[in-house]
Design an enzyme around this catalytic site. Structure first.
Site, PDB file in Angstrom:
ATOM      1  N   GLU A 115       0.753  -1.270  -0.331  1.00 44.81           N
ATOM      2  CA  GLU A 115       0.067  -0.704   0.392  1.00 44.81           C
ATOM      3  C   GLU A 115       1.215   1.128   0.179  1.00 44.81           C
ATOM      4  OE1 GLU A 115      -2.224   0.196   3.750  1.00 44.81           O
ATOM      5  OE2 GLU A 115      -2.525  -2.248   3.482  1.00 44.81           O
ATOM      6  N   LYS A 117       1.915   4.877   1.147  1.00 46.91           N
ATOM      7  CA  LYS A 117       2.669   4.755   2.730  1.00 46.91           C
ATOM      8  C   LYS A 117       1.563   7.099   2.583  1.00 46.91           C
ATOM      9  CE  LYS A 117       4.165   5.542   7.075  1.00 46.91           C
ATOM     10  NZ  LYS A 117       4.229   7.190   7.297  1.00 46.91           N
ATOM     11  N   ASP A 119       1.242  10.194   4.114  1.00 46.35           N
ATOM     12  CA  ASP A 119       1.992  11.357   4.875  1.00 46.35           C
ATOM     13  C   ASP A 119       1.235  12.364   5.571  1.00 46.35           C
ATOM     14  OD1 ASP A 119       3.588  12.016   6.935  1.00 46.35           O
ATOM     15  OD2 ASP A 119       4.603  13.644   5.083  1.00 46.35           O
ATOM     16  N   TYR A 226      -6.919   1.331   6.363  1.00 50.26           N
ATOM     17  CA  TYR A 226      -6.240   1.054   5.576  1.00 50.26           C
ATOM     18  C   TYR A 226      -6.272  -0.923   7.048  1.00 50.26           C
ATOM     19  CZ  TYR A 226      -3.393   3.311   9.224  1.00 50.26           C
ATOM     20  OH  TYR A 226      -2.869   4.434   9.312  1.00 50.26           O
ATOM     21  N   LYS A 315      10.381   3.377   3.291  1.00 49.10           N
ATOM     22  CA  LYS A 315      10.551   4.880   3.030  1.00 49.10           C
ATOM     23  C   LYS A 315      11.511   5.402   1.652  1.00 49.10           C
ATOM     24  CE  LYS A 315       8.619   6.802   6.727  1.00 49.10           C
ATOM     25  NZ  LYS A 315       9.212   7.859   6.954  1.00 49.10           N
ATOM     26  N   CYS A 409      27.237  45.777   2.598  1.00 44.39           N
ATOM     27  CA  CYS A 409      25.782  44.753   3.076  1.00 44.39           C
ATOM     28  C   CYS A 409      24.160  46.046   2.230  1.00 44.39           C
ATOM     29  CB  CYS A 409      25.514  45.842   4.402  1.00 44.39           C
ATOM     30  SG  CYS A 409      23.795  45.308   5.370  1.00 44.39           S
ATOM     31  N   CYS A 412      21.535  47.911   4.014  1.00 43.64           N
ATOM     32  CA  CYS A 412      22.413  49.098   4.594  1.00 43.64           C
ATOM     33  C   CYS A 412      23.422  49.848   4.252  1.00 43.64           C
ATOM     34  CB  CYS A 412      22.483  49.154   6.189  1.00 43.64           C
ATOM     35  SG  CYS A 412      23.311  47.938   6.712  1.00 43.64           S
ATOM     36  N   CYS A 427      27.400  42.463   8.812  1.00 41.53           N
ATOM     37  CA  CYS A 427      27.474  43.375   7.924  1.00 41.53           C
ATOM     38  C   CYS A 427      27.649  44.541   9.441  1.00 41.53           C
ATOM     39  CB  CYS A 427      26.466  43.666   8.467  1.00 41.53           C
ATOM     40  SG  CYS A 427      25.631  45.054   8.521  1.00 41.53           S
ATOM     41  N   CYS A 433      21.208  48.797  10.527  1.00 45.05           N
ATOM     42  CA  CYS A 433      21.078  48.147   9.446  1.00 45.05           C
ATOM     43  C   CYS A 433      19.557  47.830   9.823  1.00 45.05           C
ATOM     44  CB  CYS A 433      21.704  46.582  10.126  1.00 45.05           C
ATOM     45  SG  CYS A 433      21.377  46.025   8.257  1.00 45.05           S
TER      46      CYS A 433
HETATM   47  N1  5U1 Z   1      -0.690   2.403   4.309  1.00 40.34           N
HETATM   48  C1  5U1 Z   1      -0.558   1.955   5.702  1.00 40.34           C
HETATM   49  N2  5U1 Z   1      -0.418   3.308   5.955  1.00 40.34           N
HETATM   50  N3  5U1 Z   1      -0.088   2.562   7.003  1.00 40.34           N
HETATM   51  C2  5U1 Z   1       0.046   3.383   8.731  1.00 40.34           C
HETATM   52  N4  5U1 Z   1      -0.803   1.257   6.113  1.00 40.34           N
HETATM   53  C3  5U1 Z   1      -0.296   1.269   7.134  1.00 40.34           C
HETATM   54  N5  5U1 Z   1      -0.790   0.825   8.548  1.00 40.34           N
HETATM   55  C4  5U1 Z   1      -0.521   1.315   9.750  1.00 40.34           C
HETATM   56  C5  5U1 Z   1       0.257   2.302   9.509  1.00 40.34           C
HETATM   57  C6  5U1 Z   1       0.586   2.878  10.479  1.00 40.34           C
HETATM   58  O1  5U1 Z   1      -0.291   0.418  10.683  1.00 40.34           O
HETATM   59  C7  5U1 Z   1      -0.731  -1.199  10.610  1.00 40.34           C
HETATM   60  C8  5U1 Z   1       0.401  -2.365  10.448  1.00 40.34           C
HETATM   61  C9  5U1 Z   1      -0.861  -1.398  12.410  1.00 40.34           C
END
Ligand code: 5U1
Length: 670
Positions: A115, A117, A119, A226, A315, A409, A412, A427, A433
């Site tokens: 899957e 990940k 942010d 997820y 990552k 600078c 100034c 400076c 300044c």
């Molecule tokens: N896509 C995804 N992100 N994520 C974050 N799956 C997923 N699973 C997570 C986390 C923290 O935790 C499970 C593996 C428990």
């Protein structure tokens, strides 16, 4: 219309709108026009207004509450919310796969559910008999915050499940802000002179942690689910992938890129495939999550501390892009230090357009041999300032120009001085300044200094450029009528700012010293000086030798401090500040404080207090807060997504306090 008919009409409208929401937001395949949808919605609003007895909690009109809540209640997760171990190389994934095969004692190739990940911010939603009852943040994994009112504002979150759902479902997922929504939010914030978010993750977290659901509703948040926590009822879940299919059938949005692959080879192929797609996605991702697909095997593998053995986050490396240095300008800082900043041909990295990169100082420019016109590799990792990694020498044009430190600078025009063997050029204009003056005021008003929140960069620019303030003491003579006449400043903002200025007068001696901006005197030195000298009078009278008696103060810092107080102008400003009412409580003897002699390390994201608040509270109680764990550490406070510091604490057998335990600990000691 008979009452029964009205009830049925309202129900039918509700169902229709919910179905359209599902088609639009979850399936991304709307079946009606916006106008037709709006008409249905307005009909429902009207009927509910006339017949409030038929309004139900899952009505699409009930997504946005009209009142801010007072505080977020605590929620204990019935099944802990785990976090993920990180991997960075193929070798890490091979080791992960090997550990799994060894533990499961299998020789077959393991299937993984892969899957993207996201942010964002992890959340857990609780549906009872199909109805959304509660939404909570992850917090420390055991306890989070109740953010139901804000989560309900996300239209792709169903208020009621559909299909053959279980009687109880705790579903886990990630709330995030797509790239476009993030850019728009920041553009609007910049226009209003408000704080901008460093990345979409902060923007999503900041939106969900708003007490007023109307603010969350105005942000363009999305969600992907997820996984599950507690599940009760007639449902059999066999693999990660079929579990996700079930979630989708109940109306929960699942990422369409999820795929099952075979072994490490499949994982790496998927990783590379998604890495290529990354820029085209409408949301930020920072890696791939691999999960053992078989749920029975997941159960056998179990978890360690807070991370499952059956999943890992691979990552992406920090992103590097090529661009051209179009010019180099020099920024002047608070102490007059000139920082070369490369103006770059704008380039898109990680969802953000980068057009500047710091070159730190002239040594760095010379070491990297950066010239104007050069093609360079720029790296941006997370929310750190972009930096130039290297120059592509083969692409250097014949007319590339070397970067020269200006003799005067840029602001100034005072003489610029570069002391031999020192990287920093300065400076010499001092408070003549305006750049230094602005930076000085910015530093003084900062959160960790005098904490005058409304005094932002744009306002400081205006105040200094129009000669309304020349030094930090002048802040305390600003009047409402002066402020009201400034650009983007109404009566309300002026009054608010004056209130904040007034409140800032009550400070601590340590903060005051830090806010003066004495070269080399950071927060820690400010605290040491306050503890040692206790009064401003004693500090001002100290000579360099006496200053060096303070722990951590060497000859250079001592010289800076002595010079600062010897300067008549500085003493004048200090007198004015005190006359304006700036004051602090008498500094207590450290040894008499309850946590004297104890050292704390804070790691991960705390859910009850910000890191700064936790640090301040500990220090007020006499404790020291350190950045790294050692055998001298007394306690490690562990928040969400704690990493290597937690591991180190365990290795050294240091006492660990969870987020909640830490709050109890503080209560006991205040
Ligand atoms: N896509 C995804 N992100 N994520 C974050 N799956 C997923 N699973 C997570 C986390 C923290 O935790 C499970 C593996 C428990």
């Amino acid at each position: 219309m008979a009452k029964d008919n009205i009830k049925q009409t309202i129900e039918a409208l509700r169902n229709k709108i919910n179905e359209h929401n599902y088609q639009y937001y979850v399936l991304d395949a709307p079946t009606v026009t916006d106008a037709a949808y709006d008409l249905l919605y307005r009909q429902l609003v009207e009927l509910e207004k006339e017949y409030p007895q038929f309004v139900t909690p899952d009505s699409p009109t009930k997504r946005v509450g009209d009142k801010p809540i007072k505080a977020f209640a605590e929620v204990t997760h019935s099944v802990p919310m785990l976090s993920l171990e990180n991997a960075f190389t193929q070798e890490d994934i091979e080791n992960f796969n090997q550990r799994i095969s060894d533990r499961l004692k299998v020789t077959h190739i393991v299937d993984y559910c892969c899957e993207p990940k996201l942010d964002g911010l992890a959340i857990s939603l609780r549906y009872e008999n199909g109805l959304l009852m509660q939404a909570a943040t992850r917090g420390d994994g055991e306890t989070g915050e109740d953010v139901t009112e804000n989560i309900k504002t996300i239209k792709m979150v169903p208020l009621r499940l559909q299909g053959n759902y279980p009687s109880l479902l705790e579903v886990r997922g990630e709330v995030f802000m797509p790239k476009k929504g993030f850019e728009k939010l920041n553009q609007e914030a910049a226009k209003k002179g408000e704080k901008i978010f460093a990345n979409p993750r902060n923007a999503a977290a900041g939106s969900i942690r708003q007490l007023d659901p109307r603010i969350a509703a105005s942000r363009r948040l999305e969600v992907y689910f997820y996984g599950v926590g507690a599940v009760e009822g007639n449902v059999k879940l066999e693999t990660q992938f079929t579990m996700l299919k079930h979630l989708a059938s109940w109306g929960l949005r699942v990422n369409p890129l999820i795929k099952v692959v075979s072994g490490v080879k499949g994982c790496i192929e998927y990783f590379e495939e998604i890495a290529k797609l990354r820029d085209k996605l409408s949301y930020e991702i920072d890696g791939i999550v691999y999960k053992v697909n078989n749920l029975e095997e997941q159960k056998r593998l179990g978890f360690v501390t807070r991370a499952p053995r059956w999943a890992i986050a691979h990552k992406f490396p920090p992103e590097e892009v090529y661009t051209v240095v179009e010019a180099v300008e020099f920024n002047v800082g608070r102490t007059g230090a000139l920082t070369p900043v490369a103006r770059l041909k704008p380039v898109f990295v990680h969802g953000v357009t980068v057009s500047n990169a710091t070159l730190h100082n002239m040594d760095e420019v010379e070491r990297k041999d950066v010239r104007i016109g050069d093609t360079v590799i720029v790296r941006r990792a997370g929310d750190v300032i972009p930096e130039i990694v290297a120059v592509v020498k083969e692409n250097r044009p014949a007319n590339a120009r070397t970067i020269k430190l200006p003799k005067t600078c840029p602001i100034c025009h005072s003489h610029v001085e570069r002391i031999e063997d020192e990287a920093v050029a300065k400076c010499t204009g001092g408070l003549f300044c305006s750049a230094q003056r602005k930076e000085m005021i910015r530093h003084f008003a900062a959160r960790r200094a005098m904490d005058i929140e409304g005094l932002g960069n744009k306002l400081i620019e205006q105040l200094v450029d129009s000669n309304m303030i020349a030094n930090v003491a002048d802040i305390y003579s600003l009047t409402q009528s002066e402020l009201e006449n400034l650009e983007r400043m109404g009566t309300k903002s002026a009054v608010n700012l004056l209130t904040e200025i007034e409140e800032s007068k009550k400070t601590t001696f340590a903060r005051f010293l830090y806010s003066l901006g004495i070269p080399e005197v950071g927060e820690a030195t400010g605290k040491q000086l306050a503890l040692h000298f206790k009064t401003l009078d004693a500090l001002q009278k100290a000579n360099e030798e006496e200053l060096q008696a303070v722990s951590d103060i060497g000859p250079i810092v001592a010289k800076h401090i002595a010079h600062f107080f010897a300067e008549a102008h500085n003493r004048e400003v200090i007198t004015k500040l005190l006359k304006a009412g700036v004051h602090w409580e008498t500094v207590k003897n450290q040894a008499s404080l309850p946590l004297a002699g104890q050292t704390f390390v804070i790691t991960g994201m705390l859910s009850h207090l910000s890191r700064d608040e936790a640090k301040d509270t500990l220090e007020k109680l006499g404790a020291k807060v350190a950045g790294s764990v050692s055998s001298k550490t007394s306690y490690v406070v562990v928040g969400e997504e704690a990493g290597s510091k937690l591991a180190k604490a365990k290795e050294l057998g240091i006492k660990i306090l969870s987020d909640d335990e830490f709050m109890l600990f503080l209560k006991k000691h205040v």
